[in-house]
Design a protein around this motif. Structure first.
Motif, PDB file in Angstrom:
ATOM      1  N   LEU A 162       0.819  -1.212   0.000  1.00 30.79           N
ATOM      2  CA  LEU A 162       0.000   0.000   0.000  1.00 30.79           C
ATOM      3  C   LEU A 162       0.854   1.264   0.000  1.00 30.79           C
ATOM      4  O   LEU A 162       0.475   2.278  -0.604  1.00 30.79           O
ATOM      5  N   GLN A 163       2.011   1.224   0.654  1.00 34.68           N
ATOM      6  CA  GLN A 163       2.913   2.373   0.591  1.00 34.68           C
ATOM      7  C   GLN A 163       3.348   2.635  -0.846  1.00 34.68           C
ATOM      8  O   GLN A 163       3.382   3.788  -1.298  1.00 34.68           O
ATOM      9  N   ASN A 164       3.701   1.572  -1.560  1.00 32.75           N
ATOM     10  CA  ASN A 164       4.094   1.727  -2.964  1.00 32.75           C
ATOM     11  C   ASN A 164       2.944   2.269  -3.800  1.00 32.75           C
ATOM     12  O   ASN A 164       3.128   3.163  -4.640  1.00 32.75           O
ATOM     13  N   PHE A 165       1.759   1.728  -3.581  1.00 33.00           N
ATOM     14  CA  PHE A 165       0.597   2.157  -4.344  1.00 33.00           C
ATOM     15  C   PHE A 165       0.313   3.638  -4.121  1.00 33.00           C
ATOM     16  O   PHE A 165       0.137   4.408  -5.077  1.00 33.00           O
ATOM     17  N   LEU A 166       0.279   4.066  -2.873  1.00 32.44           N
ATOM     18  CA  LEU A 166      -0.013   5.471  -2.571  1.00 32.44           C
ATOM     19  C   LEU A 166       1.139   6.371  -3.003  1.00 32.44           C
ATOM     20  O   LEU A 166       0.915   7.445  -3.589  1.00 32.44           O
ATOM     21  N   GLY A 167       2.371   5.946  -2.729  1.00 30.90           N
ATOM     22  CA  GLY A 167       3.517   6.776  -3.072  1.00 30.90           C
ATOM     23  C   GLY A 167       3.651   6.994  -4.561  1.00 30.90           C
ATOM     24  O   GLY A 167       3.892   8.122  -5.015  1.00 30.90           O
ATOM     25  N   ARG A 168       3.474   5.942  -5.350  1.00 35.92           N
ATOM     26  CA  ARG A 168       3.623   6.081  -6.804  1.00 35.92           C
ATOM     27  C   ARG A 168       2.464   6.844  -7.423  1.00 35.92           C
ATOM     28  O   ARG A 168       2.581   7.331  -8.551  1.00 35.92           O
ATOM     29  N   ALA A 366      12.542  -0.541  -7.575  1.00 33.39           N
ATOM     30  CA  ALA A 366      13.383  -0.162  -6.430  1.00 33.39           C
ATOM     31  C   ALA A 366      13.057   1.277  -6.060  1.00 33.39           C
ATOM     32  O   ALA A 366      13.591   2.214  -6.643  1.00 33.39           O
ATOM     33  N   SER A 367      12.167   1.441  -5.095  1.00 31.14           N
ATOM     34  CA  SER A 367      11.792   2.775  -4.628  1.00 31.14           C
ATOM     35  C   SER A 367      12.473   3.052  -3.292  1.00 31.14           C
ATOM     36  O   SER A 367      13.194   2.214  -2.741  1.00 31.14           O
ATOM     37  N   ALA A 368      12.218   4.229  -2.750  1.00 27.65           N
ATOM     38  CA  ALA A 368      12.794   4.598  -1.459  1.00 27.65           C
ATOM     39  C   ALA A 368      12.344   3.647  -0.354  1.00 27.65           C
ATOM     40  O   ALA A 368      13.065   3.431   0.626  1.00 27.65           O
ATOM     41  N   ILE A 369      11.151   3.069  -0.512  1.00 28.37           N
ATOM     42  CA  ILE A 369      10.632   2.145   0.503  1.00 28.37           C
ATOM     43  C   ILE A 369      11.501   0.898   0.568  1.00 28.37           C
ATOM     44  O   ILE A 369      11.947   0.469   1.646  1.00 28.37           O
ATOM     45  N   MET A 373      14.639  -0.695   3.383  1.00 25.82           N
ATOM     46  CA  MET A 373      14.654  -2.072   3.885  1.00 25.82           C
ATOM     47  C   MET A 373      15.999  -2.753   3.617  1.00 25.82           C
ATOM     48  O   MET A 373      16.311  -3.776   4.218  1.00 25.82           O
ATOM     49  N   CYS A 374      16.783  -2.183   2.684  1.00 29.30           N
ATOM     50  CA  CYS A 374      18.074  -2.771   2.320  1.00 29.30           C
ATOM     51  C   CYS A 374      19.244  -2.129   3.051  1.00 29.30           C
ATOM     52  O   CYS A 374      20.409  -2.446   2.762  1.00 29.30           O
ATOM     53  N   SER A 375      18.969  -1.236   3.952  1.00 23.43           N
ATOM     54  CA  SER A 375      20.029  -0.480   4.622  1.00 23.43           C
ATOM     55  C   SER A 375      21.090  -1.399   5.230  1.00 23.43           C
ATOM     56  O   SER A 375      20.775  -2.288   6.015  1.00 23.43           O
ATOM     57  N   ARG A 376      22.337  -1.203   4.780  1.00 22.25           N
ATOM     58  CA  ARG A 376      23.521  -1.922   5.280  1.00 22.25           C
ATOM     59  C   ARG A 376      23.404  -3.435   5.102  1.00 22.25           C
ATOM     60  O   ARG A 376      23.990  -4.207   5.858  1.00 22.25           O
ATOM     61  N   GLN A 377      22.655  -3.874   4.095  1.00 22.87           N
ATOM     62  CA  GLN A 377      22.514  -5.295   3.801  1.00 22.87           C
ATOM     63  C   GLN A 377      23.127  -5.624   2.446  1.00 22.87           C
ATOM     64  O   GLN A 377      23.334  -4.747   1.604  1.00 22.87           O
ATOM     65  N   GLU A 378      23.386  -6.887   2.202  1.00 21.54           N
ATOM     66  CA  GLU A 378      23.788  -7.362   0.884  1.00 21.54           C
ATOM     67  C   GLU A 378      22.531  -7.706   0.103  1.00 21.54           C
ATOM     68  O   GLU A 378      21.635  -8.381   0.618  1.00 21.54           O
TER      69      GLU A 378
END
Length: 560
Positions: A162-168, A366-369, A373-378
């Motif tokens: 829903l974040q993606n839907f509203l944000g886009r 690949a959005s900001a959302i 979620m990928c912060s400091r991850q591989e």
């Protein structure tokens, strides 16, 4: 931290809340009517259809944000010479804020259709108004204090969806983490098995809603029958479809645009497009699409998002009946011409269990959302085109390591040089040639926990602890809704147009974008032989309008 230059801040606010002088008010007055509102009167309320733009002549109006939980945040107090509206006002969408008279108010009210006429007729004044409308919507999105409230775990699949839907779709929203907010946790408990609650501005509460249900709750889509005959219906609101809408509507045609997801298409999810003409520092796909979306509405195009086309009846292509487009909600639209701009979706690699993790660690954008979620991850990314390159560069600003998997020897054959240079200069991006994805690890309930890929040269396999996998592989055209119409497709399923149509007539060479069915045109990624670039898609959308005019002229001659 350095503070912003106060002059810049003042200028930005001035653009957001410009004051109109007496001469400007007189110009606005040609398009509106004067009304009196006593102290305490509500001019508009969040979640309810907005009546139009208000220009305050005397008195003061207080503007406040109210989210779905009833929490109120003051925004501004508007006085004489200031106007009350934002982007949604152009199409009569529900208000995102509350406005009430702090004292007796005299104001001009300009309804949406007259506001669009004002913006076109009064170019310099219209420019100031449109700029303010856009800046106000951006401010509402950034503040996150209006629109629906999403209550649930922030990284759960449904909340992210829903974040993606509203944000886009450029709509403000607010997320309340049910694991840290006791009120949200209590509400979820009251609804039993719910893992997501949405509180709409109108007071309605939805349990685990679909995108379509949320859109109806916040007034993004209407329920009108639209029984009239459109000159053009455009299916798909990507760059090609929006370009068609802007040029067709600006030339006086009656236009309807629909898309089943959001405006912008695949390009709308691009973090930065740097090779689009006129933007030397680049522009995000969302910003480019958002401007086109507003521009189309400015010229009077009607837009339905989300709305899914499921069928096209072409039996009336040669008569006054027109083409009939069926929607998933049972409604039908009639048009003298239809533009197929439904684009293409990324192909799903043949990897076991892939569907189990879609929206739970497997992403096709690949959005900001997702970046957060990928912060400091591989992470791992599959694909070698420009969209993959843009995503890799964007994700590298957040992730510890980005693995780019390509089946070929390098990126050179499929990616722009500037992106290859950017990738080579990024220390935390590793390109892995001759590599293919073979398996995924994890459980659907908890999400993706790892991925395995294989080097085609050595046969060696590597296990990666990536909890997020991004797929930008190939393209499958969105053409299922054309099955009943008989539009000719190539062997890959893309729509043939112009001289590529079997047995094409001589004039098909000039009608380069017309399909095998008269009055049905195709533009952008869905068209066979298209360039598959944003600039090319926009060019095709503009070109299609001239060919649509020629088709409509032929229909008029036939009727005569």
């Amino acid at each position: 931290m350095a503070h912003p230059d106060p002059i810049e801040v003042e200028t930005r606010r001035h653009q957001m809340f410009p004051a109109l002088d007496a001469a400007d008010a007189a110009r606005v007055g040609r398009f509106g009517t004067q009304h009196h509102y006593p102290r305490g009167a509500v001019l508009f309320r969040a979640g309810e259809p907005g009546p139009g733009l208000y220009l305050v002549l005397s008195g003061k109006v207080a503007i406040s944000q109210r989210d779905g939980l009833g929490r109120i945040t003051p925004v501004a107090v508007q006085g004489p010479g200031q106007f009350l509206a934002e982007v949604g006002t152009l199409s009569g969408q529900p208000a995102l804020v509350d406005g009430h008279a702090e004292e007796d108010v005299e104001a001009l009210l300009v309804p949406p259709e007259r506001l669009r006429a004002l913006i076109v007729a009064e170019a310099d004044l219209g420019e100031r108004i449109v700029r303010a409308l856009i800046l106000r919507r951006v401010a509402l999105i950034d503040a996150g204090a209006s629109g629906p409230v999403l209550m649930g775990p922030p990284e759960s699949a449904d909340v992210v969806r829903l974040q993606n839907f509203l944000g886009r779709n450029g709509h403000p929203y607010h997320v309340v983490d049910s694991s840290t907010d006791s009120d949200a946790a209590t509400l979820l408990e009251q609804y039993g098995e719910a893992n997501l609650l949405v509180a709409c501005p109108n007071g309605s509460v939805l349990v685990n809603p679909s995108n379509e249900a949320l859109a109806r709750c916040i007034g993004m889509v209407d329920t009108a029958e639209h029984a009239g005959l459109f000159d053009v219906v455009v299916v798909g609101a990507g760059p090609a479809g929006l370009a068609t809408a802007v040029y067709a509507a600006s030339e006086g045609l009656k236009v309807m645009v629909l898309d089943c997801r959001s405006y912008g298409g695949q390009a709308g999810a691009s973090a930065r497009i740097e090779n689009y003409l006129g933007f030397p520092t680049g522009i995000s796909g969302g910003a480019l699409a958002g401007r086109a979306y507003v521009q189309a509405q400015k010229f009077g195009a009607e837009i339905m998002i989300p709305a899914k086309a499921v069928s096209l009846d072409c039996s009336g292509a040669h008569t006054g009946e027109g083409l009939r487009l069926g929607l998933s909600d049972g409604r039908q639209l009639r048009a003298r011409a239809v533009v197929v701009a439904s684009g293409a979706r990324y192909r799903r690699p043949k990897v076991p269990r892939l569907a189990e993790f879609e929206g739970r660690g497997v992403w096709y954008w690949a959005s900001a959302i997702e970046a957060r979620m990928c912060s400091r991850q591989e992470v791992a990314l599959v694909g070698g085109g420009n969209s993959a390159g843009q995503a890799a560069v964007f994700l590298s600003q957040h992730a510890a390591l980005v693995n780019v998997l390509v089946r070929g020897p390098s990126l050179a054959a499929s990616m722009s040089r500037y992106l290859i240079d950017r990738i080579e200069a990024s220390p935390n991006i590793v390109v892995r040639p001759y590599t293919e994805l073979v398996s995924l690890q994890g459980e659907p309930a908890t999400g993706l926990e790892g991925a395995t890929w294989r080097d085609a040269r050595t046969g060696g396999q590597h296990d990666c602890p990536a909890r997020n996998l991004f797929l930008f592989v190939g393209a499958e055209p969105e053409v299922d809704w054309l099955d009943d119409c008989g539009v000719e497709l190539d062997h890959h399923g893309f729509v043939r147009t112009g001289a590529a149509v079997e047995g094409a007539a001589t004039d098909a060479v000039t009608a380069t974008l017309q399909t095998s069915v008269p009055g049905v045109f195709a533009v952008g990624d869905v068209r066979s032989g298209s360039v598959k670039r944003v600039g090319g898609a926009i060019g095709e959308g503009a070109t299609a309008v001239a060919q649509i005019h020629a088709h409509l002229a032929r229909l008029e001659r036939q009727v005569a």
